[in-house]
Design a protein around this motif. Structure first.
Motif, PDB file in Angstrom:
ATOM      1  N   GLN A  14      46.048  31.385  40.507  1.00  0.00           N
ATOM      2  CA  GLN A  14      46.680  31.605  41.436  1.00  0.00           C
ATOM      3  C   GLN A  14      46.827  33.405  41.867  1.00  0.00           C
ATOM      4  O   GLN A  14      46.611  33.796  42.742  1.00  0.00           O
ATOM      5  CB  GLN A  14      48.121  31.291  41.364  1.00  0.00           C
ATOM      6  CG  GLN A  14      48.329  29.734  41.225  1.00  0.00           C
ATOM      7  CD  GLN A  14      48.190  29.169  42.350  1.00  0.00           C
ATOM      8  OE1 GLN A  14      48.080  29.580  43.607  1.00  0.00           O
ATOM      9  NE2 GLN A  14      47.751  27.793  42.204  1.00  0.00           N
ATOM     10  N   ALA A  15      46.936  33.941  40.869  1.00  0.00           N
ATOM     11  CA  ALA A  15      46.503  35.383  40.720  1.00  0.00           C
ATOM     12  C   ALA A  15      45.203  35.853  41.618  1.00  0.00           C
ATOM     13  O   ALA A  15      45.367  36.678  42.486  1.00  0.00           O
ATOM     14  CB  ALA A  15      46.549  36.021  39.456  1.00  0.00           C
ATOM     15  N   LEU A  16      44.102  35.308  41.304  1.00  0.00           N
ATOM     16  CA  LEU A  16      42.816  35.392  41.850  1.00  0.00           C
ATOM     17  C   LEU A  16      42.852  35.063  43.309  1.00  0.00           C
ATOM     18  O   LEU A  16      42.306  35.693  44.159  1.00  0.00           O
ATOM     19  CB  LEU A  16      41.871  34.739  41.162  1.00  0.00           C
ATOM     20  CG  LEU A  16      40.410  35.148  41.330  1.00  0.00           C
ATOM     21  CD1 LEU A  16      40.175  36.576  41.060  1.00  0.00           C
ATOM     22  CD2 LEU A  16      39.342  34.220  40.619  1.00  0.00           C
ATOM     23  N   ARG A  17      43.559  33.939  43.669  1.00  0.00           N
ATOM     24  CA  ARG A  17      43.560  33.509  45.077  1.00  0.00           C
ATOM     25  C   ARG A  17      44.280  34.738  45.952  1.00  0.00           C
ATOM     26  O   ARG A  17      44.235  34.799  47.151  1.00  0.00           O
ATOM     27  CB  ARG A  17      44.319  32.274  45.152  1.00  0.00           C
ATOM     28  CG  ARG A  17      43.533  31.161  44.831  1.00  0.00           C
ATOM     29  CD  ARG A  17      44.197  29.663  44.706  1.00  0.00           C
ATOM     30  NE  ARG A  17      43.239  28.785  44.388  1.00  0.00           N
ATOM     31  CZ  ARG A  17      43.910  27.485  44.060  1.00  0.00           C
ATOM     32  NH1 ARG A  17      45.109  27.205  44.260  1.00  0.00           N
ATOM     33  NH2 ARG A  17      43.062  26.283  43.641  1.00  0.00           N
ATOM     34  N   ASN A  18      45.302  35.130  45.255  1.00  0.00           N
ATOM     35  CA  ASN A  18      46.246  36.139  45.842  1.00  0.00           C
ATOM     36  C   ASN A  18      45.796  37.685  45.836  1.00  0.00           C
ATOM     37  O   ASN A  18      46.545  38.516  46.347  1.00  0.00           O
ATOM     38  CB  ASN A  18      47.863  36.217  45.420  1.00  0.00           C
ATOM     39  CG  ASN A  18      48.296  34.643  45.560  1.00  0.00           C
ATOM     40  OD1 ASN A  18      48.002  34.147  46.833  1.00  0.00           O
ATOM     41  ND2 ASN A  18      49.170  34.188  44.797  1.00  0.00           N
TER      42      ASN A  18
END
Length: 637
Positions: A418-422
């Motif tokens: 999720q952090a990588l997507r954001n």
């Protein structure tokens, strides 16, 4: 079948092709020798023993045929009424990437003309060792995910990658003087200088870890255990020669892990990179599975250390969206990564499960951490478990706090995705529907550039999808569009083979496909993109926990195909239906490994198969006619 059975009962070699009665034309002839040594026993037995179990072979594209060989040479049920079989295969782009990567490795085993680097000192991320290693990892995953009944091509490529890693141009940087007057191994605080220029004795896990993992994969997939039994010699041509085996290499790595308080091993002197320490542990896990050793026991100290410290937090967290710390400085005893980098996160997430994780089918998202993390994943049936009453940011925050308190790899992975997507490093391409991870100025300075960052995003999402992680926010389609539209190049081996292709586009792209990014990264980007199209969580767990050649041993499998004339893009034995299913592409206007023109497909073209229990090679002649003529079909998706 009666005509064929009549001959099977008498001679060991059958030359009768009852074309009028059986469209397969299954002439069973003398075995075709494999170009790759088989690890399996090949005793001489009668054909009835060879055919004691069944196989189904489907050829797709230029060749279409379905052959059945069943127990006691009987057809189970009526021909044409068998249920349709399904099999996974590669797209044209993926097959093209496989073709190009094979061309620059084992098809041209001594050529380095396509291997470019900006860094002659071999210290940066465009050094030879990285594209070599990740190319090998990709072919191992192709064997696991798509061709578990065919290992020849993966074995040949892995052997070439292993040999290239032993070439002095890849490892001699460790003993060469740097601009400050000392070599890397001379700057080691303890044992390094005494053993210079040995590239694996102390530290340098950025090389030795990849060498170990490629060696373990080659043994597992090929069944050739010579890296352990015979080993190799490091020879720099200037008087240094040192013998190693895969076993002694793993002992050197484990000894350093036991000595260090974190359980890690340095890449550069005093710097322990999180991502580099994935690869020796993957090697431990697989070597243990093949040889019955216990190297992985040493992982517990490192696991406890990273579960509590590797997720970034504190004063620098607000300056970037990097999720993981990059490297630990063991002199000052702290992580040194004020900003974090998307490329580091992608690498870490892509390879975390090569040594962590549960056995296939046993993953439980809520068993080792709070139920909040399960709100970010879909279960296997596709139902969404998201809690509509709470924001995604709140849930991610909980998991991140959990990770810093020592949560499981599963919690770390979900929140890391999720952090990588954001991540704020995402940029739009020149056309609509394109996206890439740009790399911040500091990350770019550290070689965590857009090429590394963007290509590592693809395997992260492939693993997340296989685990049922909610796909909301995924940018997979946009990344593929960006790479294909801006850097995708089709090449033709007859005019581009063995040449640098930067700035040159060949006329016919039927022979290969790659991403022509900057010269030091295009091989790595292409390998990561292909890896990101095929890897799954369960596949990675099988690949690194169960010897590949032993799993092939008890079932029919394809021994030899004349690559690249014959490209096997799917091969799987289904023990439930007792069928061997394969998808092959026949290539004309190509040259085989011996430099000979690939002949046009014709009646009698053969493929060598192995049938248990004796594993004796059987040459099966092929026909372009489909076996099912009354409505049956083989569906390959």
């Amino acid at each position: 079948w009666r005509l064929l059975q009549r001959d099977l009962l008498t001679p060991d070699h059958v030359s009768v092709c009852p074309a009028a009665h059986f469209p397969l034309r299954a002439c069973l002839q003398s075995p075709v020798p494999s170009t790759h040594p088989s690890p399996f026993p090949v005793p001489s037995t009668r054909l009835l023993a060879m055919l004691s179990r069944g196989a189904t072979l489907s050829l797709f594209c230029t060749v279409a045929v379905l052959a059945s060989l069943h127990e006691e040479v009987r057809i189970k049920g009526e021909a044409g009424r068998r249920p349709s079989a399904t099999c996974s295969t590669m797209s044209a782009h993926e097959e093209g990437m496989q073709r190009w990567l094979a061309d620059i490795t084992y098809l041209h085993p001594n050529s380095w003309s396509s291997w470019d680097t900006h860094d002659e000192g071999q210290l940066g991320l465009d050094s030879y060792r990285y594209p070599l290693a990740f190319l090998g990892y990709t072919f191992a995953s192709i064997a696991e995910e798509l061709t578990p009944a065919y290992s020849e091509l993966a074995s040949d490529v892995l052997k070439n990658v292993f040999d290239r890693l032993l070439d002095k141009r890849v490892w001699e940087f460790w003993g060469e003087k740097q601009k400050y007057g000392l070599s890397y191994c001379e700057t080691n605080l303890r044992l390094g200088a005494h053993w210079c220029p040995d590239p694996v004795f102390y530290e340098n896990i950025m090389y030795s870890g990849h060498l170990a993992q490629i060696g373990a994969l080659y043994e597992s997939i090929s069944g050739d255990l010579s890296p352990t039994s015979s080993g190799w010699v490091f020879d720099n041509g200037s008087g240094f020669m040192q013998n190693y085996t895969l076993l002694s290499l793993l002992h050197r790595i484990r000894d350093q892990m036991e000595e260090d308080e974190t359980g890690g091993v340095c890449c550069e002197p005093t710097e322990i990179y999180f991502v580099c320490n994935h690869h020796p542990r993957a090697a431990f896990k697989l070597f243990d599975a093949v040889h019955g050793s216990a190297f992985s026991d040493v992982d517990e100290k490192w696991r406890a250390f990273v579960e509590k410290t590797v997720v970034r937090h504190g004063i620098f967290e607000s300056f970037s969206d990097g999720f993981f710390n990059i490297f630990y400085e063991r002199v000052i005893k702290n992580w040194i990564s004020p900003l974090g980098c998307a490329g580091n996160d992608g690498w870490a997430l892509s390879w975390l499960f090569s040594w962590e994780g549960e056995e296939e089918g046993e993953w439980e998202w809520t068993s080792t951490h709070s139920t909040s993390s399960s709100r970010l994943v879909n279960d296997r049936s596709g139902r969404n478990n998201a809690d509509e009453k709470r924001s995604e940011e709140d849930v991610i925050g909980e998991i991140k706090e959990e990770s810093m308190r020592g949560a499981s790899a599963g919690a770390m992975f979900v929140s890391g995705v999720q952090a990588l997507r954001n991540n704020r490093e995402w940029k739009s391409g020149r056309s609509s529907g394109e996206a890439y991870l740009s790399g911040s100025p500091l990350c770019d300075k550290m070689d965590w550039n857009w090429e590394v960052s963007t290509s590592f995003y693809l395997p992260v999402e492939s693993l997340a999808s296989s685990l049922g992680v909610n796909s909301e926010g995924s940018k997979v389609d946009e990344v593929h569009a960006f790479l294909d539209n801006n850097y995708g190049v089709w090449v033709n081996s007859s005019t581009c083979r063995g040449k640098k292709v930067e700035g040159e586009v060949c006329e016919d792209g039927s022979a290969g496909y790659f991403y022509n990014t900057s010269s030091g990264y295009r091989i790595w980007v292409t390998a990561n993109a292909l890896f990101g199209s095929i890897v799954t969580y369960d596949g990675m767990q099988r690949l690194y926990s169960k010897p590949f050649f032993e799993r092939m041993r008890g079932a029919p499998h394809i021994v030899h195909a004349d690559y690249p004339c014959v490209s096997i893009i799917s091969a799987r034995y289904d023990d439930h239906s007792d069928r061997l299913m394969a998808v092959l592409r026949w290539r004309e206007n190509e040259k085989n490994r011996a430099g000979q023109d690939c002949p046009p497909f014709q009646e009698g073209t053969s493929l060598t198969l192995n049938y248990p229990p004796a594993f004796t090679p059987v040459s099966v002649s092929l026909s372009p006619e489909p076996f099912f003529s009354n409505g049956g079909s083989v569906q390959c998706k």
